[in-house]
Scaffold this motif. Structure first.
Motif, PDB file in Angstrom:
ATOM      1  N   UNK B 117       0.785  -1.114  -0.065  1.00 26.82           N
ATOM      2  CA  UNK B 117       0.022  -0.001   0.028  1.00 26.82           C
ATOM      3  C   UNK B 117       0.934   1.477   0.010  1.00 26.82           C
ATOM      4  N   UNK B 168      14.495   9.584   2.496  1.00 21.34           N
ATOM      5  CA  UNK B 168      14.874   8.431   3.366  1.00 21.34           C
ATOM      6  C   UNK B 168      13.805   7.235   3.135  1.00 21.34           C
ATOM      7  N   UNK B 172      14.377   3.822   1.300  1.00 23.91           N
ATOM      8  CA  UNK B 172      14.328   2.660   2.220  1.00 23.91           C
ATOM      9  C   UNK B 172      13.146   1.788   2.132  1.00 23.91           C
ATOM     10  N   UNK B 182       7.768  -8.496   8.710  1.00 19.15           N
ATOM     11  CA  UNK B 182       8.594  -7.322   8.508  1.00 19.15           C
ATOM     12  C   UNK B 182       8.410  -6.460   7.417  1.00 19.15           C
ATOM     13  N   UNK B 183       8.092  -6.978   6.167  1.00 17.07           N
ATOM     14  CA  UNK B 183       7.664  -6.222   5.099  1.00 17.07           C
ATOM     15  C   UNK B 183       6.334  -5.642   5.349  1.00 17.07           C
ATOM     16  N   UNK B 184       5.657  -5.945   6.049  1.00 15.47           N
ATOM     17  CA  UNK B 184       4.191  -5.318   6.551  1.00 15.47           C
ATOM     18  C   UNK B 184       4.735  -4.180   7.607  1.00 15.47           C
ATOM     19  N   UNK B 185       5.776  -4.181   8.395  1.00 14.67           N
ATOM     20  CA  UNK B 185       6.048  -3.396   9.350  1.00 14.67           C
ATOM     21  C   UNK B 185       6.800  -2.327   8.524  1.00 14.67           C
ATOM     22  N   UNK B 186       7.585  -2.614   7.556  1.00 11.63           N
ATOM     23  CA  UNK B 186       8.340  -1.582   6.733  1.00 11.63           C
ATOM     24  C   UNK B 186       7.416  -0.722   5.762  1.00 11.63           C
ATOM     25  N   UNK B 187       6.162  -1.824   5.321  1.00 11.09           N
ATOM     26  CA  UNK B 187       5.177  -0.796   4.481  1.00 11.09           C
ATOM     27  C   UNK B 187       4.617   0.251   5.638  1.00 11.09           C
ATOM     28  N   UNK B 188       4.212  -0.052   6.571  1.00 11.92           N
ATOM     29  CA  UNK B 188       3.687   1.111   7.529  1.00 11.92           C
ATOM     30  C   UNK B 188       4.577   2.037   8.096  1.00 11.92           C
ATOM     31  N   UNK B 189       5.651   1.651   8.139  1.00 12.80           N
ATOM     32  CA  UNK B 189       6.726   2.529   8.555  1.00 12.80           C
ATOM     33  C   UNK B 189       6.756   3.583   7.321  1.00 12.80           C
ATOM     34  N   UNK B 237       8.405   9.422  13.437  1.00 16.76           N
ATOM     35  CA  UNK B 237       8.846   8.035  12.821  1.00 16.76           C
ATOM     36  C   UNK B 237       8.867   6.773  13.434  1.00 16.76           C
ATOM     37  N   UNK B 238       8.330   7.138  14.581  1.00 17.72           N
ATOM     38  CA  UNK B 238       8.157   5.806  15.614  1.00 17.72           C
ATOM     39  C   UNK B 238       6.737   5.066  15.754  1.00 17.72           C
ATOM     40  N   UNK B 244      -0.673  -1.949  12.612  1.00 16.14           N
ATOM     41  CA  UNK B 244      -1.021  -3.438  12.910  1.00 16.14           C
ATOM     42  C   UNK B 244      -1.279  -3.855  14.474  1.00 16.14           C
TER      43      UNK B 244
END
Lengths: 214, 447
Positions: B117, B168, B172, B182-189, B237-238, B244
């Motif tokens: 997304x 950034x 990234x 982790x892909x989901x976490x990066x996606x939402x980051x 950024x946190x 999720x």
């Protein structure tokens, strides 16, 4: 504080450092967490057919309306579990088997992830084995024939002129049947109920992907 | 006095408005499909799953970011007391940007997507975006480097911050190395910071410039602007993992995201207090520019009060994954930052083309249609989404019944969408007539 308002370089350095700080803890640390990469006991990679189905799922944007995560909430384990009306009617049993909440180890073969964010339709994390293949085919061809009131589009381009499912449709169904099976909860649940009730099994509840087709 | 050419600013603005019309029309088609799922059925490239990324990416990058970039080309030289570093570089940036947006529409229609997304764009387009962004950043930083005043105004901090954060996040977030949760976490980051560290600072930068300009009030507090900027630079950024909550990611990560989401009330309150302090005394007599800025500020405040509340587990379990969130997202992007950008365009364009806006009356209509339409849009989704979330809390209610229950809200959303859409077409017409005004009309307007 004056210096961050007058020197571009100082401002840039502070902004970047602060951004990297949060990135380190919320992104890099989880990336180093092995437990997020360890497959569950029953996890197996996608077959070629399932992978093709996953690509169709991605291409058609199924994931915009269907999440793939049973949240760690009691009500969701019940909603996406096996209810009496779905699986156990054929056994003549009233029972409810809770679906296990989604675990990181189930997703290790997902690239990209398809956790999703919106449930215009129901969650699909545990849909594998819930319906038989012909149900899925009919649902893709005409969603409202199997699910009155559904607002899902009909995926007519996954069917040929005679209304027969194309390879893509068959692959997609194979993928759907795989979802949630990285934990063997459905088999275990059915076995448990059968044992408890002493009812003979009239049919297999999980169908094989090869049976797809009209 | 520096003579500003404003070529890049002007063409970025025209382009963004064009993409605005196209991409909200696509949004409107989607709203129809919620009520009539058979609408345009059988056309693969117009199916919901393919036009949704056209709408989201198109509105975010084709309209809002392009408009923000155009306004940055206008604001930065004026705050620096110097000309833009290079208009040619600006126009080259625009050329790439247009290719990206057109490429996005075509590839999404064909079903080419990375299926993450807000990161759906395919690799080639990703690289083009990166190149365009570097060109934009070079242009802005080079302009700031030759500024006439040593002290930099708050808008410049935010714009520079956006340049860095976007680079950034984009680079990234697009690395093809992640998988699983982790892909989901990066996606939402990426996904959450795209709002928080691209559109928020750009919108806030513009509001910090256009609110004092259009009200002719001085900035309320320098100290508040400092606190607001540095707290957002630290805190935002946190927060990505709050998308999720209860999901398959570590609990500590969810809790950290929640704590930082709550902390975001600090930058929000300081920025809002500063805006309201600056708007003081101009609430009533303000024209449509002030109206857009004022209501944009209110919607920004409401969005940012909702956000931290959504992250609370007790609230999250009900509203997460419902249409409430869609209403929330539209309040940020449409009600908040698009209103700021629209106000900026109404203020800046007359200075660029050296003639007043074609019709103040049409601009007032634009405001009221957008405002009322948006309220209908979001309130229907909030009420419907909340009720659906409550229904989901009872597993004996069949999922399909909760879909059927949404229908009246989707109908209200559709009709509200007609108002929003009409408003933006009036906007485009008004801007077109302003730019294309014949000489006699100019005289009449001035007289």
């Amino acid at each position: 504080m004056k210096i961050v308002e007058t020197k571009v370089v100082v401002l840039v350095i502070f902004v970047v450092l602060l951004a990297l700080l949060g990135t380190y803890f919320t992104m890099i640390v989880p990336l180093m967490d092995e437990s997020l990469y360890t497959p569950t006991k029953d996890a197996r990679p996608y077959t070629k057919l399932e992978l093709k189905g996953k690509q169709v799922y991605q291409r058609e944007g199924c994931w915009y309306c269907h999440t793939q995560q049973v949240r760690n909430l009691l009500v969701e384990t019940k909603r996406y579990g096996m209810g009496e009306e779905e699986t156990f009617k054929r056994f003549g049993i009233r029972a409810l088997v809770q679906a296990p909440p989604s675990q990181p180890g189930e997703y290790v073969y997902d690239k990209p992830h398809l956790l999703g964010t919106r449930r215009t339709g129901p969650d699909l994390a545990r849909v594998g084995g819930k319906y038989d293949n012909s149900w899925h085919i009919n649902h893709l061809r005409d969603p409202r024939s199997t699910s009155p009131g559904s607002i899902m589009p009909a995926y007519t381009w996954l069917f040929d002129k005679n209304g027969r499912p194309t390879e893509e449709a068959i692959a997609l169904v194979a993928y759907l049947q795989k979802l949630g099976t990285n934990i063997k909860w459905r088999e275990e649940g059915v076995a448990l109920i059968k044992k408890m009730q002493g009812v003979p099994s009239p049919e297999e509840t999980t169908t094989q992907t090869q049976e797809v087709g009209e | 006095m520096v003579q500003h050419e404003d070529t890049s600013a002007r063409w970025f603005i025209y382009t963004s408005i064009t993409f605005f019309l196209v991409t909200i029309s696509i949004g409107f088609i989607m709203a129809i499909k919620f009520v009539y799922p058979e609408f345009l059925g059988g056309i693969a490239s117009l199916s919901f799953g393919r036009i949704r990324p056209m709408h989201t990416n198109g509105v975010l990058f084709g309209w809002l970011l392009a408009a923000n970039m155009g306004l940055a080309y206008y604001v930065v030289p004026r705050l620096c007391g110097t000309k833009l570093f290079s208009e040619k570089l600006g126009m080259a940036t625009l050329a790439i940007w247009v290719i990206v947006i057109l490429g996005a529409v075509v590839t999404f229609g064909m079903g080419i997507t990375q299926a993450r997304e807000y990161l759906e764009l395919s690799m080639v387009l990703d690289i083009l975006v990166t190149i365009a962004w570097v060109m934009f950043a070079v242009n802005i930083f080079a302009t700031i480097a030759k500024r006439k005043h040593e002290q930099m105004y708050v808008s410049l901090w935010y714009i520079m911050g956006t340049l860095l954060w976007t680079a950034l996040l984009w680079i990234v977030g697009n690395l093809p190395v992640y998988s699983g949760v982790n892909d989901a976490n990066v996606n939402w980051w990426f996904g959450h910071n795209a709002v928080g560290l691209i559109f928020t600072p750009m919108g806030v930068a513009l509001a910090y410039y256009f609110i004092p300009k259009s009200t002719k009030n001085p900035l309320y507090s320098h100290k508040l602007s400092l606190i607001g900027f540095w707290t957002i630079a630290f805190l935002y950024i946190w927060t990505g993992a709050h998308h999720i909550i209860f999901g398959p990611i570590p609990t500590w990560l969810q809790t950290v995201a929640i704590l930082f989401s709550i902390s975001l009330l600090i930058p929000v309150w300081t920025v809002i207090a500063n805006f309201f302090g600056t708007l003081k005394g101009k609430w009533v007599q303000g024209n449509y520019v002030v109206k857009f800025l004022l209501s944009g500020t209110v919607f920004y405040l409401l969005t940012c009060l909702q956000g931290p509340m959504h992250s609370l587990r007790s609230v999250n379990q009900i509203i997460s994954k419902t249409d409430w969130i869609v209403g929330h997202a539209h309040m940020a992007v449409f009600g908040g930052f698009s209103f700021f950008a629209i106000a900026g365009i109404y203020y800046a364009l007359p200075n660029i083309v050296k003639r007043p806006i074609f019709s103040d009356r049409l601009a007032e209509w634009h405001f009221w249609l957008s405002f009322v339409g948006f309220l209908g849009f979001s309130i229907s989704l909030w009420v419907g989404g909340f009720l659906q979330g409550l229904q989901w809390m009872d597993h004996t209610i069949a999922f399909l019944d909760t879909v059927r229950a949404m229908k009246p809200y989707y109908v209200v959303r559709l009709f509200s969408g007609i108002l929003m859409l009409t408003g933006q077409f009036i906007f485009a017409y008004n801007i077109y007539k302003t730019v294309r005004a014949e000489a006699p009309e100019v005289k009449a307007a001035v007289a």
